[in-house]
Scaffold this active site. Structure first.
Site, mmCIF file in Angstrom:
data_model
loop_
_atom_site.group_PDB
_atom_site.id
_atom_site.type_symbol
_atom_site.label_atom_id
_atom_site.label_comp_id
_atom_site.label_asym_id
_atom_site.label_seq_id
_atom_site.Cartn_x
_atom_site.Cartn_y
_atom_site.Cartn_z
ATOM 1 N N ASN A 227 0.875 -1.178 0.000
ATOM 2 C CA ASN A 227 0.000 0.000 0.000
ATOM 3 C C ASN A 227 0.909 1.224 0.000
ATOM 4 O OD1 ASN A 227 -1.768 2.073 0.543
ATOM 5 N ND2 ASN A 227 -2.177 1.445 2.666
ATOM 6 N N LYS B 173 0.117 4.334 -0.258
ATOM 7 C CA LYS B 173 -0.469 5.550 0.330
ATOM 8 C C LYS B 173 -0.220 6.744 -0.609
ATOM 9 C CE LYS B 173 0.077 3.323 4.736
ATOM 10 N NZ LYS B 173 0.213 3.395 6.174
ATOM 11 N N HIS C 278 -9.327 1.511 4.994
ATOM 12 C CA HIS C 278 -8.045 1.612 5.697
ATOM 13 C C HIS C 278 -8.198 2.543 6.902
ATOM 14 C CE1 HIS C 278 -3.907 2.676 6.565
ATOM 15 N NE2 HIS C 278 -3.573 1.554 5.957
ATOM 16 N N GLU D 158 -6.472 4.865 8.013
ATOM 17 C CA GLU D 158 -6.212 6.288 7.740
ATOM 18 C C GLU D 158 -7.440 6.943 7.116
ATOM 19 O OE1 GLU D 158 -2.569 5.687 5.565
ATOM 20 O OE2 GLU D 158 -1.612 5.056 7.431
ATOM 21 N N GLU E 108 -5.407 -4.801 10.552
ATOM 22 C CA GLU E 108 -4.348 -3.810 10.730
ATOM 23 C C GLU E 108 -4.562 -3.062 12.044
ATOM 24 O OE1 GLU E 108 -2.386 -2.778 6.747
ATOM 25 O OE2 GLU E 108 -3.986 -1.339 7.092
ATOM 26 N N GLY F 265 2.777 2.193 10.723
ATOM 27 C CA GLY F 265 3.750 3.271 10.579
ATOM 28 C C GLY F 265 4.477 3.616 11.872
ATOM 29 N N SER G 254 3.550 -2.230 10.183
ATOM 30 C CA SER G 254 5.002 -2.322 10.344
ATOM 31 C C SER G 254 5.583 -3.676 9.936
ATOM 32 C CB SER G 254 5.412 -1.971 11.781
ATOM 33 O OG SER G 254 5.079 -0.619 12.064
HETATM 34 P P1 PGA Z 1 3.036 0.249 7.538
HETATM 35 O O1 PGA Z 1 1.571 0.478 6.937
HETATM 36 O O2 PGA Z 1 3.536 -1.052 6.971
HETATM 37 O O3 PGA Z 1 3.829 1.432 7.091
HETATM 38 O O4 PGA Z 1 2.884 0.164 9.029
HETATM 39 C C1 PGA Z 1 0.665 -0.572 6.769
HETATM 40 C C2 PGA Z 1 -0.632 -0.056 6.197
HETATM 41 O O5 PGA Z 1 -1.069 1.018 6.602
HETATM 42 O O6 PGA Z 1 -1.257 -0.696 5.313
#
Ligand code: PGA
Length: 251
Positions: free
Chosen positions: A9, A11, A95, A97, A167, A173, A213
Site C-alpha cells: 500500500n 499511500k 483503511h 487512515e 491492521e 507506521g 510495520s
Molecule cells: P506500515 O503500513 O507497513 O507502514 O505500518 C501498513 C498499512 O497502513 O497498510
C-alpha cells in the site's frame, strides 16, 4: 490451503516516474515468486503507469479507495468501473487512515465493498483496533463490529470474493509490529466471526492479511503463523529491494 497474498500500500507516495522506476527494479527481483499473489496499490494518478509496468508480470494492481456510486456529481471521487478500466484488479477499502482522517465508517465500507464486487474488483477490507481500544480490552469487540457492519452485510456469494486485512492502528507506521501471536489471535477470532455470520466453509477459505510495520526482518515470523494469509505492507513496500525481500520471505 489458502494462497498467500503480499500487498503493498503506497499511500500518498510516488509519481508516475517513480512508479516506473520502482517496477523496473522490483519486477526482476520477484520474477520467480510463485508462492503468493503479489499486489501493489499506487495512488490513483500512478495506477495506469503501474498497470503498464506490471504487464507480463504476475503483479496485480490495486486502488486504495473508491466511491460506491457508479457516477455522478461527487467531486474528487473515483468509481469502481473507472478503476477496472484503468486496469485495477483489487481495491483497498476502509483503511484506518481513511477512517481516521476522511470520515470513513463501517457503513461506507459496506457500500464501497458491494460496489467494488459488482464491478468485479477484489476488495481488501481493513479492520483493526486503536491502542486505547486494545489497552481497554476491546480488541475483539471492535473488530467484530467492524466485521459485522462491513463485510458482515454482504451476501454469502459476495463474501466469498473478499479479502480482509487486520491492521491494528497502533502498529501502522509506528515500527511497533503486532507479535505473530497477537496477530494470529485476532485472525482466528475474525475467522470465527465469519463462520458464525456465514458458515464454516467460506470462513475457512477467507484470506486474512496482517498489516502494521511489516518489514523484511519480521515477515518470516509472521508468515510462520498458519492463520496469517499474507501481509499488507505500507512503508516497506516503497523500496523495491525491501518489498521484494518481503515477497520472497520463503526463500
Ligand atoms: P506500515 O503500513 O507497513 O507502514 O505500518 C501498513 C498499512 O497502513 O497498510
Amino acid at each position: 490451503m489458502r494462497r498467500r497474498v503480499i500487498a503493498g500500500n503506497w499511500k500518498m507516495f510516488k509519481t508516475q516516474a517513480e512508479t516506473r522506476a520502482f517496477f523496473a527494479a522490483f519486477a526482476p527481483l520477484v520474477s520467480r515468486a510463485k508462492h503468493c499473489d503479489m499486489v501493489i496499490a499506487p495512488p490513483f494518478t500512478a495506477i495506469r503507469a503501474a498497470v503498464e509496468a506490471a504487464r507480463n508480470t504476475d503483479i496485480a494492481i490495486s486502488a486504495q479507495n473508491l466511491h460506491w456510486e457508479k457516477e455522478g456529481a461527487f467531486t474528487g471521487e473515483i468509481s469502481a468501473a473507472m478503476l477496472v478500466e484503468a486496469g485495477c484488479r483489487y481495491v483497498i477499502i476502509g483503511h484506518s487512515e481513511r477512517r481516521q482522517f476522511f470520515g470513513e465508517t463501517d457503513e461506507s465500507v459496506a457500500k464501497k465493498t458491494k460496489a467494488a464486487l459488482a464491478a468485479g474488483l477484489l476488495p481488501i477490507v481493513c479492520v483493526g483496533e486503536t491502542l486505547a481500544q486494545r489497552e481497554s480490552g476491546q480488541t475483539h469487540k471492535v473488530c467484530k463490529t467492524q466485521f459485522l457492519d462491513g463485510p458482515g452485510t454482504l451476501t454469502p456469494e459476495e463474501f466469498s470474493r473478499i479479502l480482509i486485512a487486520y491492521e491494528p492502528v497502533w502498529a501502522i507506521g509506528t515500527g511497533r509490529t503486532a507479535t505473530p501471536e497477537i496477530a494470529a489471535d485476532v485472525h482466528k477470532f475474525l475467522r470465527e466471526c465469519a463462520a458464525e455470520k456465514f458458515s464454516a466453509s467460506p470462513a475457512s477459505a477467507l484470506r486474512i492479511l496482517y498489516g502494521g510495520s511489516v518489514k523484511p526482518d519480521n515477515i518470516k515470523g509472521l508468515m510462520a503463523q498458519e492463520e496469517l494469509d499474507g501481509a499488507l505492507v505500507g512503508g516497506a513496500s516503497l523500496d523495491a529491494k525491501s518489498f521484494a525481500s518481503i515477497v520472497n520471505f520463503a526463500s
